[in-house]
Structures are given as structure tokens and as C-alpha cells.
Design an enzyme around this catalytic site. Sequence first.
Site, short mmCIF file in Angstrom:
data_model
loop_
_atom_site.label_atom_id
_atom_site.label_comp_id
_atom_site.label_asym_id
_atom_site.label_seq_id
_atom_site.Cartn_x
_atom_site.Cartn_y
_atom_site.Cartn_z
N SER A 67 0.81 -1.22 0.00
CA SER A 67 0.00 0.00 0.00
C SER A 67 0.85 1.27 0.00
O SER A 67 0.37 2.33 -0.37
CB SER A 67 -0.91 0.03 1.23
OG SER A 67 -0.14 0.24 2.41
N GLY A 68 2.07 1.18 0.48
CA GLY A 68 2.93 2.36 0.63
C GLY A 68 2.78 3.04 1.97
O GLY A 68 3.61 3.86 2.37
N GLU A 71 5.39 1.90 4.58
CA GLU A 71 6.69 2.33 4.06
C GLU A 71 6.89 3.82 4.32
O GLU A 71 7.98 4.25 4.70
CB GLU A 71 6.77 2.00 2.57
CG GLU A 71 6.82 0.52 2.27
CD GLU A 71 5.50 -0.24 2.46
OE1 GLU A 71 5.54 -1.47 2.61
OE2 GLU A 71 4.42 0.40 2.47
N HIS A 98 4.60 22.16 -1.76
CA HIS A 98 4.26 22.69 -0.44
C HIS A 98 5.04 22.09 0.71
O HIS A 98 5.23 22.74 1.74
CB HIS A 98 2.76 22.50 -0.16
CG HIS A 98 1.89 23.29 -1.07
ND1 HIS A 98 0.52 23.27 -0.96
CD2 HIS A 98 2.17 24.11 -2.12
CE1 HIS A 98 -0.01 24.06 -1.88
NE2 HIS A 98 0.98 24.57 -2.60
#
Length: 148
Positions: A67-68, A71, A98
Site C-alpha cells: 500500500s505504501g 513504508e 508545499h
Amino acid sequence: MRIAIGSDHAGYPLKEDLKAFLQQQGHTVVDVGTDSTQPVDYPSFCAAAARTVVDGEADRAIVLGGSGQGEQIAANKVHGVRAALCHDVFLARLSRLHNDANVLAMGGRIVAATYAREIARVWLETSFEGGRHVPRLEQITEIERGER
């Protein structure tokens, strides 16, 4: 640009795809592992990729998993890292404009390789806007140092 890249087993196929893409784009890639789809735990690979940025051995890093999410969390535990989980180009652009994100996290089970290449390309090509965003990043650094 010098890009560190790390993944767990779920992110490995996407890591290999992005590694080839980045090299084709003229970037130097520092692969911190893993090197197969055999199950492994992601934190050490993500921390290693993040540390290359903080230590000046890479300009930026990309971390990949299923899914990230985990991580990104692991990478953000390294002081000086601003990891952003980006599953679309809009978030990738904003994370640089940003937040001056220096680590990109993506999920190999979430994003198709073709779109992940575009996300990475936009993320790498986008510069930090500075200005009104600088005091916010300074506040984040103060929090990281325990001063806030």
C-alpha cells in the site's frame, strides 16, 4: 539526480520497473533492496532508503510496498525525512511544492506501473515553492527535534 529506492516483497515488481524507468531518464539509482518477492519486513529497507537522503548519498528516495502506507511511516521515522504517500500526480506535485517531500512512497498493489512512472516523474521534476511554506517546514523540524 541520484535516487535511492527500496521496497518489501509486495513492492519489488514495481521497484524493478521504476528502477529501469529512472535509469532510462538519466538518473543514478541506489537500490537498497529487497531483491525478490520472498516475504520480508519493510521497515529496514525504507529506513535505509531514507537515510541515504539524510546522509547526502542520494538527492531523494522512493519507497514501495503493498500500500505504501507502512513504508511512508517507516521512512518518516528517520530524522530529516519528509516522506509523502502519493497515489496520484496531484498529491505528488503538492508534496514537492508545499512540503518539500524528499521521499516518495507508493503502493505496488494500488498503483499500476505506468501511472507510478508518471507519479515519480512529476515528483522528481517538481521544485519546492518555498515562500509561505518555509515557516511550516521549520515548525515540523522543531517538532522533530522535540522543541515544540
